[in-house]
Write a protein that holds these residues in place. Structure first.
Motif, PDB file in Angstrom:
ATOM      1  N   LEU A  66      -7.562   2.064  -3.585  1.00  0.00           N
ATOM      2  CA  LEU A  66      -7.569   0.657  -3.189  1.00  0.00           C
ATOM      3  C   LEU A  66      -6.145   0.117  -3.070  1.00  0.00           C
ATOM      4  O   LEU A  66      -5.835  -0.632  -2.138  1.00  0.00           O
ATOM      5  CB  LEU A  66      -8.355  -0.168  -4.211  1.00  0.00           C
ATOM      6  N   THR A  67      -5.282   0.515  -3.998  1.00  0.00           N
ATOM      7  CA  THR A  67      -3.889   0.057  -3.938  1.00  0.00           C
ATOM      8  C   THR A  67      -3.188   0.595  -2.704  1.00  0.00           C
ATOM      9  O   THR A  67      -2.532  -0.150  -1.965  1.00  0.00           O
ATOM     10  CB  THR A  67      -3.133   0.497  -5.206  1.00  0.00           C
ATOM     11  N   GLU A  68      -3.299   1.912  -2.456  1.00  0.00           N
ATOM     12  CA  GLU A  68      -2.640   2.522  -1.304  1.00  0.00           C
ATOM     13  C   GLU A  68      -3.212   1.983   0.008  1.00  0.00           C
ATOM     14  O   GLU A  68      -2.476   1.765   0.976  1.00  0.00           O
ATOM     15  CB  GLU A  68      -2.791   4.050  -1.363  1.00  0.00           C
ATOM     16  N   TYR A  69      -4.522   1.771   0.043  1.00  0.00           N
ATOM     17  CA  TYR A  69      -5.152   1.242   1.255  1.00  0.00           C
ATOM     18  C   TYR A  69      -4.651  -0.171   1.540  1.00  0.00           C
ATOM     19  O   TYR A  69      -4.364  -0.521   2.693  1.00  0.00           O
ATOM     20  CB  TYR A  69      -6.671   1.242   1.081  1.00  0.00           C
ATOM     21  N   SER A  70      -4.536  -0.972   0.498  1.00  0.00           N
ATOM     22  CA  SER A  70      -4.043  -2.338   0.664  1.00  0.00           C
ATOM     23  C   SER A  70      -2.598  -2.345   1.146  1.00  0.00           C
ATOM     24  O   SER A  70      -2.232  -3.127   2.030  1.00  0.00           O
ATOM     25  CB  SER A  70      -4.157  -3.098  -0.662  1.00  0.00           C
ATOM     26  N   LEU A  71      -1.765  -1.477   0.567  1.00  0.00           N
ATOM     27  CA  LEU A  71      -0.380  -1.383   1.013  1.00  0.00           C
ATOM     28  C   LEU A  71      -0.299  -0.888   2.452  1.00  0.00           C
ATOM     29  O   LEU A  71       0.567  -1.320   3.217  1.00  0.00           O
ATOM     30  CB  LEU A  71       0.404  -0.448   0.086  1.00  0.00           C
TER      31      LEU A  71
END
Length: 331
Positions: A78-83
């Motif tokens: 979720l963090t990498e996708y958001s970034l």
């Protein structure tokens, strides 16, 4: 010394690499071999497929490795996708700056994502080697993420001001002959008997070098959630899969996601604090706590990281949609 060995069975990891390699080959070189502008329906099908695959993969991680690695994967993904979504702003600027034809943008993104995968893999290997030997580096990672979070929420980033060519690109322009016109997907073209490089070379190098800068944000962030290199890598891969379709689907809406930087700043700031707490637990500082590691500060559990990420990103997305609807009503 910090251990970064994976808790995941080797057979499961091998099967995962085979399937992910297949996904990338099909996504980038089979589906993406014909330059075209994908329809919204095509984009939504691809994005939905890869999101479902990521959710299933997390479930399989839970089954084969346990709940902790699974929650770490979901948090990292979720963090990498958001970034990655935030980074699409820069891709839009690059495509516009170099006037990449619409029908070639999918091909350019395919190559750029492949380059990003290789670069991130190298950064992950380097990062895993560093954190396994020098846990004090978490102080640096944490401080960097907190500073990045402050810049995001205060408008310190200059992405909206337009893309500025870096030194590598300017040097390249001065050394080789580059035409201003594209020749399909070709990197080289012949004009009046003389061979020239096409702007496609500059675009590829720009996206590749830009992703290196992205890695300085994303790699420290993911290592703040998990120390398992396998989870770090798979989180990045699943975040990159379907990114080109997301580019076309959200291209017209990116400037409307006004609160996404706020959500990202909360996530990065939270992870930065988490990293510093972990560093305080694992390092002795002569000027602090009489030279002993600080154990009184409670560690932040993995499940809490997932909750914060979901609430921050989900809340910023909902707030952006509400603001967009409000603007439409006022018109």
């Amino acid at each position: 010394m910090l251990e970064v060995m994976s808790e995941t069975p080797v057979a499961f990891m091998v099967a995962t690499f085979v399937v992910l390699a297949l996904f990338f080959v099909v996504d980038l070189f089979v589906i993406g071999r014909k330059p075209h502008v994908p329809s919204n329906a095509e984009c939504m099908r691809h994005i939905a497929f890869f999101v479902v695959m990521a959710l299933i993969f997390g479930g399989l991680m839970w089954l084969f490795a346990g709940p902790k690695p699974a929650i770490e994967f979901y948090s990292g993904w979720l963090t990498e996708y958001s970034l990655s979504i935030d980074n699409l702003f820069v891709f839009v600027i690059i495509m516009s700056n170099f006037a990449v034809p619409k029908n070639l943008q999918k091909y350019v993104l395919s190559v750029g994502i492949a380059v990003a995968l290789v670069l991130r893999g190298l950064f992950i290997l380097l990062g895993a080697a560093i954190v396994s030997r020098f846990t004090w580096v978490f102080f640096l990672f944490g401080a960097f993420l907190i500073v990045t979070a402050i810049k995001l929420v205060s408008g310190g980033e200059d992405e909206d001001e337009g893309y500025h060519e870096n030194g590598l690109i300017r040097i390249l322009r001065s050394m080789v002959r580059i035409r201003n016109e594209y020749d399909g997907k070709h990197l080289r073209t012949k004009h009046e008997g003389v061979w020239y490089w096409t702007p496609m070379l500059i675009v590829f190098l720009t996206i590749g070098t830009t992703d290196v800068m992205f890695a300085f944000d994303s790699i420290p962030a993911i290592f703040g959630l998990t120390k398992d290199p396998f989870i770090v890598f798979t989180s990045n891969v699943f975040a990159l899969l379907g990114l080109q379709q997301l580019y076309f689907l959200l291209g017209a809406l990116l400037d409307k996601l006004v609160y996404l930087p706020v959500g990202l700043s909360i996530v990065l700031g939270f992870i930065g604090i988490k990293l510093i707490i972990e560093a305080l637990h694992g390092n002795t500082l002569p000027f602090l706590n009489q030279g002993r590691p600080i154990e009184a500060i409670p560690a932040i559990p993995t499940w809490l990281s997932l909750v914060v990420i979901v609430l921050a990103i989900g809340g910023s997305a909902i707030a952006s949609l509400v603001a967009m609807k409000h603007q439409e009503v006022e018109r």
